[in-house]
Design a protein around this motif. Structure first.
Motif, short mmCIF file in Angstrom:
data_model
loop_
_atom_site.label_atom_id
_atom_site.label_comp_id
_atom_site.label_asym_id
_atom_site.label_seq_id
_atom_site.Cartn_x
_atom_site.Cartn_y
_atom_site.Cartn_z
N LYS A 166 -7.53 11.88 11.62
CA LYS A 166 -8.07 11.30 10.40
C LYS A 166 -8.02 12.36 9.31
CE LYS A 166 -11.17 7.40 10.94
NZ LYS A 166 -12.54 6.91 10.67
N LEU A 167 -7.53 11.96 8.15
CA LEU A 167 -7.50 12.87 7.01
C LEU A 167 -8.72 12.64 6.15
CD1 LEU A 167 -3.76 12.77 5.88
CD2 LEU A 167 -4.92 14.48 7.29
N LYS A 168 -9.53 13.67 6.00
CA LYS A 168 -10.71 13.59 5.15
C LYS A 168 -10.39 14.25 3.83
CE LYS A 168 -15.69 14.38 5.02
NZ LYS A 168 -16.87 14.93 5.74
N LEU A 169 -10.23 13.44 2.79
CA LEU A 169 -9.82 13.93 1.49
C LEU A 169 -11.03 14.15 0.58
CD1 LEU A 169 -6.93 11.39 0.95
CD2 LEU A 169 -6.80 13.62 2.04
N THR A 170 -10.96 15.20 -0.21
CA THR A 170 -12.00 15.43 -1.21
C THR A 170 -11.63 14.62 -2.44
OG1 THR A 170 -12.30 17.66 -0.38
CG2 THR A 170 -13.25 17.17 -2.54
N GLN A 270 6.73 6.96 -8.18
CA GLN A 270 8.10 7.15 -7.74
C GLN A 270 8.30 8.43 -6.94
OE1 GLN A 270 11.41 5.23 -8.44
NE2 GLN A 270 9.67 3.91 -7.97
N ARG A 271 7.36 9.34 -7.01
CA ARG A 271 7.47 10.54 -6.20
C ARG A 271 6.19 10.71 -5.38
NH1 ARG A 271 9.44 13.34 -11.49
NH2 ARG A 271 8.43 11.43 -12.16
N ILE A 272 5.26 11.50 -5.87
CA ILE A 272 4.01 11.70 -5.14
C ILE A 272 3.29 10.36 -4.99
CG2 ILE A 272 1.75 12.81 -5.17
CD1 ILE A 272 3.00 15.03 -6.83
N VAL A 273 2.87 10.04 -3.77
CA VAL A 273 2.09 8.82 -3.53
C VAL A 273 0.77 9.22 -2.89
CG1 VAL A 273 2.04 6.54 -2.47
CG2 VAL A 273 4.23 7.56 -3.12
N PRO A 274 -0.35 9.09 -3.60
CA PRO A 274 -1.65 9.35 -2.97
C PRO A 274 -1.90 8.31 -1.87
CG PRO A 274 -1.82 9.26 -5.37
CD PRO A 274 -0.48 8.73 -5.02
N PRO A 275 -2.86 8.54 -0.98
CA PRO A 275 -3.19 7.53 0.03
C PRO A 275 -3.57 6.21 -0.63
CG PRO A 275 -4.23 9.62 0.54
CD PRO A 275 -3.65 9.78 -0.82
N VAL A 276 -3.03 5.12 -0.10
CA VAL A 276 -3.24 3.79 -0.70
C VAL A 276 -4.02 2.91 0.27
CG1 VAL A 276 -2.13 1.75 -1.64
CG2 VAL A 276 -1.09 4.00 -2.00
N LEU A 277 -5.22 2.49 -0.14
CA LEU A 277 -6.04 1.57 0.64
C LEU A 277 -5.98 0.20 -0.05
CD1 LEU A 277 -9.50 2.28 2.23
CD2 LEU A 277 -9.09 0.14 1.01
N SER A 278 -5.55 -0.82 0.69
CA SER A 278 -5.27 -2.12 0.08
C SER A 278 -6.22 -3.19 0.61
CB SER A 278 -3.82 -2.52 0.36
OG SER A 278 -2.92 -1.55 -0.11
N PHE A 279 -6.90 -3.85 -0.32
CA PHE A 279 -7.75 -4.99 0.05
C PHE A 279 -6.94 -6.27 -0.03
CE2 PHE A 279 -11.05 -1.92 -1.30
CZ PHE A 279 -11.85 -1.96 -0.18
N PHE A 303 -14.31 7.68 2.38
CA PHE A 303 -14.55 8.93 1.65
C PHE A 303 -15.39 9.91 2.47
CE2 PHE A 303 -14.28 6.32 -2.51
CZ PHE A 303 -12.91 6.31 -2.41
N ARG A 304 -16.26 9.40 3.33
CA ARG A 304 -17.16 10.26 4.09
C ARG A 304 -16.52 10.76 5.38
NH1 ARG A 304 -21.88 6.99 6.19
NH2 ARG A 304 -20.26 6.43 7.72
N ASP A 305 -15.88 9.85 6.13
CA ASP A 305 -15.38 10.19 7.46
C ASP A 305 -13.88 10.46 7.50
OD1 ASP A 305 -17.99 9.72 8.32
OD2 ASP A 305 -17.56 7.61 8.80
N GLY A 306 -13.16 10.06 6.46
CA GLY A 306 -11.71 10.23 6.48
C GLY A 306 -10.99 8.92 6.71
N VAL A 307 -9.68 8.96 6.60
CA VAL A 307 -8.86 7.75 6.72
C VAL A 307 -7.71 7.98 7.69
CG1 VAL A 307 -9.41 6.87 4.43
CG2 VAL A 307 -7.49 8.45 4.71
N ALA A 308 -7.30 6.89 8.32
CA ALA A 308 -6.10 6.91 9.17
C ALA A 308 -4.90 6.57 8.29
CB ALA A 308 -6.24 5.90 10.30
N ILE A 309 -3.86 7.40 8.38
CA ILE A 309 -2.70 7.25 7.50
C ILE A 309 -1.47 6.87 8.30
CG2 ILE A 309 -1.11 8.48 5.97
CD1 ILE A 309 -3.71 8.01 4.62
N SER A 310 -0.73 5.90 7.81
CA SER A 310 0.59 5.57 8.33
C SER A 310 1.61 5.88 7.25
CB SER A 310 0.66 4.09 8.73
OG SER A 310 2.00 3.73 9.06
N LEU A 491 -4.80 2.74 7.08
CA LEU A 491 -4.98 1.71 8.09
C LEU A 491 -6.44 1.66 8.56
CD1 LEU A 491 -1.88 2.29 10.40
CD2 LEU A 491 -2.15 0.57 8.62
N PRO A 492 -6.89 0.49 9.02
CA PRO A 492 -8.22 0.42 9.62
C PRO A 492 -8.28 1.24 10.90
CG PRO A 492 -7.41 -1.77 9.05
CD PRO A 492 -6.25 -0.84 8.92
N ALA A 493 -9.42 1.81 11.18
CA ALA A 493 -9.58 2.66 12.36
C ALA A 493 -9.38 1.85 13.63
CB ALA A 493 -10.97 3.29 12.37
#
Length: 521
Positions: A166-170, A270-279, A303-310, A491-493
């Motif tokens: 899990k990536l925990k981003l500031t 088109q270049r850098i893509v921050p993590p994208v969470l989609s509802f 934001f607190r525990d981090g996110v799973a990234i694909s 992605l959801p955990a």
């Protein structure tokens, strides 16, 4: 690209592990060399160093540093494939040791009590240099074949590793994307913005919403500031130019809509893509995995525990234009030799004549399609893979799809479904003028080129993720290769492995039928 305080660094060489030339040699290396030991260069690969549309990767001081967390992880963990220890690579055991060294890669890894993940990687991804703009797009032609293969391998390896991390981003800056032309989502955007701007969040987030919301009466940005005076300088508005020029300003992206909104987000970055969470607030759900009714809980945990990234594979597509000013070649007896696209793309270089020049570059998440456009007759398209002429396609068009795009136009054209974590390129003809053209699946290390032959009856048209319709004249072609800027999908955990199969079963009713009755005794 701007360097962030977490020490996130990346350069093109960080993807490779082979011999690198001097800085001057690297700067002038502007063609794909399919055989490193060959003394012959493909004529179409020659790109003028003086072309004003191309700025070399060394020309910007901050090109060595990037805000892309994907590249920072690549730089810190894998510079070479596992097993290549004699060339500076690292083995599997050493990888596990490196991932525990925060000083090397600007991240801290700690044990986690979460059952779904082995560890949590804490990435300082917050500070930015807002006054600097992102560097110019680097053309795919700046990578040799070996560099391209190594880059694709490293991204795949990182993607697999992220399956247990899990990536925990500031997070300090949040970028909101709302489905276009859907007024019903304006109120939800306002609700989410108000929640993010509240001082109760603990962190004073800066929230960027679309420019169209600025004067929207239902969104009522002035009312949000009246309710929360501290948001005066934290509620901002974005446009496509801002996301293109300064993608390093944003730490996290939230989309409200369907898969089309996610594709639009990919197009914005088109270049850098921050993590994208989609509802999920649209009609499809292959890329939108979160229920908006629980957005407060979802974002608090993210934001607190981090996110799973694909990491979703994207393609880098370069439009190459035939050089109209090229002096025609002369054959025996002084006769003019007709132009031949196949000879230009895979034939050996003769002299220093530039056969093609780059025009535009696009990063795509779904597919690139070359078709007949408004022409009443079918297209003729030459298809190349690396230094080989694959075939001549006579059809309404051809679709080159990523695994993510396999459920889109590729599927409608009869192509195969592919799990998004497969490192492949899908090639599918659109209404081919032959029954023997079957869809093919190629590795993502191949460089594909689709061109209109000089003797074609009509022009063809190219589109990129359904956008930017471009006419291809005889002699023009499009280069397609794996992008070094993958799409970071949250992605959801605990649902990484089975989520895609559930999506195609739900959305496409995949293999849904009434079951046969059992034999009775």
């Amino acid at each position: 690209m701007a360097q962030r305080s977490g020490g996130l660094k990346f350069s093109v060489e960080d993807f490779t592990h082979g011999e690198q030339g001097s800085e001057t040699e690297s700067q002038n290396q502007v063609e794909i060399v399919f055989s490193p030991d060959s003394n012959h260069r493909r004529k179409s690969s020659l790109v003028s160093s003086d072309d004003p549309r191309i700025r070399h990767r060394r020309s910007e001081s901050y090109d060595k540093n990037t805000a892309c967390f994907v590249h920072s992880l690549l730089n810190g963990e894998w510079n070479a494939p596992v097993g290549d220890d004699e060339e500076g690579g690292v083995g599997g055991q050493e990888l596990d040791e490196q991932i525990k060294k925060p000083v090397d890669i600007g991240m801290t890894v700690k044990d986690s009590d979460l059952s779904d993940y082995d560890r949590v990687a804490v990435v300082d991804y917050a500070s930015r240099l807002s006054e600097q703009t992102a560097p110019a797009m680097v053309h795919s032609r700046h990578l040799t074949k070996r560099q391209l293969s190594d880059m694709a391998w490293n991204v795949r390896k990182l993607s697999k590793r992220l399956g247990s991390i899990k990536l925990k981003l500031t997070v300090k800056s949040v970028f909101l994307v709302t489905k276009a032309h859907d007024e019903s989502l304006v109120s939800l955007t306002r609700e989410l913005t108000q929640w993010l701007l509240s001082k109760e969040r603990g962190t004073l987030y800066t929230v960027y919403v679309q420019e169209s919301m600025r004067h929207n009466a239902e969104f009522n940005g002035d009312g949000l500031i009246q309710d929360e005076p501290s948001a005066q300088d934290r509620l901002k508005y974005w446009n496509s130019k801002l996301s293109a020029d300064r993608p390093q300003m944003f730490d996290f992206v939230i989309t409200l809509g369907g898969d089309g909104t996610v594709l639009y987000t990919s197009w914005l970055f088109q270049r850098i893509v921050p993590p994208v969470l989609s509802f999920s607030l649209g009609s499809l759900g292959f890329l939108t995995k979160f229920d908006f009714s629980t957005y407060q809980e979802t974002l608090t945990k993210a934001f607190r525990d981090g996110v799973a990234i694909s990491l979703r594979l994207r393609f880098e597509c370069t439009i190459m234009r035939s050089n109209p000013n090229r002096v025609p070649a002369l054959g025996e007896g002084g006769s003019v030799v007709k132009k031949d696209l196949v000879e230009e793309l895979i034939g050996e270089e003769v002299g220093d004549t530039l056969t093609h020049t780059p025009d535009k570059v696009f990063e795509i998440l779904n597919d690139v399609v070359v078709d007949r456009g408004p022409n009443p007759t079918m297209s003729t398209i030459e298809l190349f893979g690396d230094d080989e002429h694959f075939t001549t396609v006579q059809a309404d068009g051809i679709c080159i799809s990523t695994p993510t795009g396999s459920t889109a136009y590729n599927l409608a054209a009869g192509g195969a479904l592919s799990h998004p974590e497969n490192p492949v390129i899908l090639v599918t003809a659109i209404c081919a003028h032959t029954l023997s053209f079957r869809p093919i699946i190629l590795p993502d290390t191949i460089v594909l080129r689709m061109g209109v032959p000089y003797d074609a009856r009509t022009t063809s048209w190219a589109s990129f993720d359904g956008r930017e319709r471009v006419e291809l004249h005889p002699g023009d072609y499009v280069t397609v290769s794996a992008s070094r800027y993958p799409f970071a999908n949250v992605l959801p955990a605990g649902r990484r492995s089975e989520d895609w199969v559930q999506s195609i079963s739900k959305t496409l009713n995949w293999n849904s039928r009434q079951r046969q009755k059992a034999f009775t005794k």
